[in-house]
Design an enzyme around this catalytic site. Structure first.
Site, PDB file in Angstrom:
ATOM      1  CB  CYS A 190      -2.788   3.960  -5.816  1.00 17.01           C
ATOM      2  SG  CYS A 190      -4.138   3.133  -4.941  1.00 17.01           S
ATOM      3  CB  CYS A 250      -0.885  -0.022   1.245  1.00 18.50           C
ATOM      4  SG  CYS A 250      -1.850   1.475   1.456  1.00 18.50           S
TER       5      CYS A 250
HETATM    6  N1  DGL Z   1      -3.796   0.550  -2.455  1.00 19.11           N
HETATM    7  C1  DGL Z   1      -3.332   1.492  -1.508  1.00 19.11           C
HETATM    8  C2  DGL Z   1      -2.252   2.367  -2.062  1.00 19.11           C
HETATM    9  O1  DGL Z   1      -1.403   1.840  -2.760  1.00 19.11           O
HETATM   10  C3  DGL Z   1      -4.398   2.152  -0.659  1.00 19.11           C
HETATM   11  C4  DGL Z   1      -5.427   2.932  -1.357  1.00 19.11           C
HETATM   12  C5  DGL Z   1      -6.541   3.382  -0.429  1.00 19.11           C
HETATM   13  O2  DGL Z   1      -6.974   2.584   0.404  1.00 19.11           O
HETATM   14  O3  DGL Z   1      -6.952   4.549  -0.571  1.00 19.11           O
HETATM   15  O4  DGL Z   1      -2.163   3.533  -1.810  1.00 19.11           O
END
Ligand code: DGL
Length: 252
Positions: free
Chosen positions: A177, A69
């Site tokens: 993301c 994440c």
């Molecule tokens: N998939 C995550 C990232 O890479 C989190 C996105 C989220 O929950 O807003 O930032």
């Protein structure tokens, strides 16, 4: 055992890459769907969620952690200490991705959540290598992905944000993301319609390679998938990304 952590479905793109680069590794995945999305939250809250996610993975047998994440990349290292995880036993998304950029003539655009863009972690690491980098936040896209909203809604959202902010001349665009590669075809369509032909970079590949290099790869290639709340959309991403496997998703 390797633990992989995200707010929800995005980390599955990293799990997919991991399965390719470290097929023998036993993996436990945790998607914190109860608290998703993370990307519009403050840093203190993200630190708390990161620690809780890591502790969940440790409880289920993880010894090394992939923080899949981007939004918690800056929270990851400082949280390791609180969770008694050695610094070297965690990998976050940004470091391995930036390490792959060798060409200092690259001009990079990072598309990510508000938390990632505001932390400036990509921009500062790229600029430290002499690479020009800009960031644009897409604040509501993760929510749309987790809710399974129609493609045209996401297309319009990405197009409107980029039209207002993007300039041309980028050599690379980082999908900063882990949710965004789930709709990579939507990004490709929008960018093509705007005449932007930069190379799209999915950090999952660099991260999976770093895991294969740095972590102990052992086991029989088992995968256990845990979530903090039920979601049919999450389960459909699991089935789409891993059509050969009959994974069950456990709520913990
Ligand atoms: N998939 C995550 C990232 O890479 C989190 C996105 C989220 O929950 O807003 O930032």
């Amino acid at each position: 055992m390797i633990g992989v952590f995200d707010s929800g479905s995005g980390g599955l793109t990293v799990l997919k890459a991991l399965r390719r680069h470290a097929p023998r590794a036993d993996v436990v995945y945790f998607g914190d769907l109860k608290n998703a999305p993370y990307g519009n939250r403050g840093r203190d809250e993200l630190d708390v969620f990161t620690a809780a996610g890591m502790r969940t993975l440790l409880r289920y047998g993880a010894t090394e952690i992939v923080s899949a994440c981007n939004s918690v990349a800056v929270s990851t290292k400082r949280t390791c200490e609180d969770c008694d995880i050695p610094y070297a036993s965690s990998i976050e998304m940004v470091g391995p991705t930036v390490d792959c950029f060798m060409d200092t003539n690259a001009k990079v655009l990072v598309l990510a959540t508000v938390a990632t863009i505001d932390s400036a972690i990509y921009q500062s690491k790229l600029e430290a290598k002499g690479i020009v980098a800009d960031g644009i936040a897409l604040p509501n896209l993760v929510k749309c992905i987790e809710e399974g909203r129609p493609r045209d809604v996401m297309t319009e959202m990405i197009r409107t944000t980029l039209r207002a902010q993007v300039s041309h001349g980028y050599s690379h665009i980082i999908l900063g993301c882990t949710h965004f590669p789930l709709v990579q075809d939507v990004f490709e369509e929008v960018l093509a319609s705007m005449g932007i032909d930069a190379v799209l970079v999915d950090p999952a590949q660099a991260v999976a390679q770093a895991v294969a290099r740095q972590f102990t790869i052992e086991g029989d290639g088992t995968t256990r998938i845990l979530v903090s709340a039920e979601s049919p959309i999450f389960e459909s991403f699991v089935r789409t990304l891993f059509p050969e496997e009959a994974y069950t998703v456990e709520v913990v």
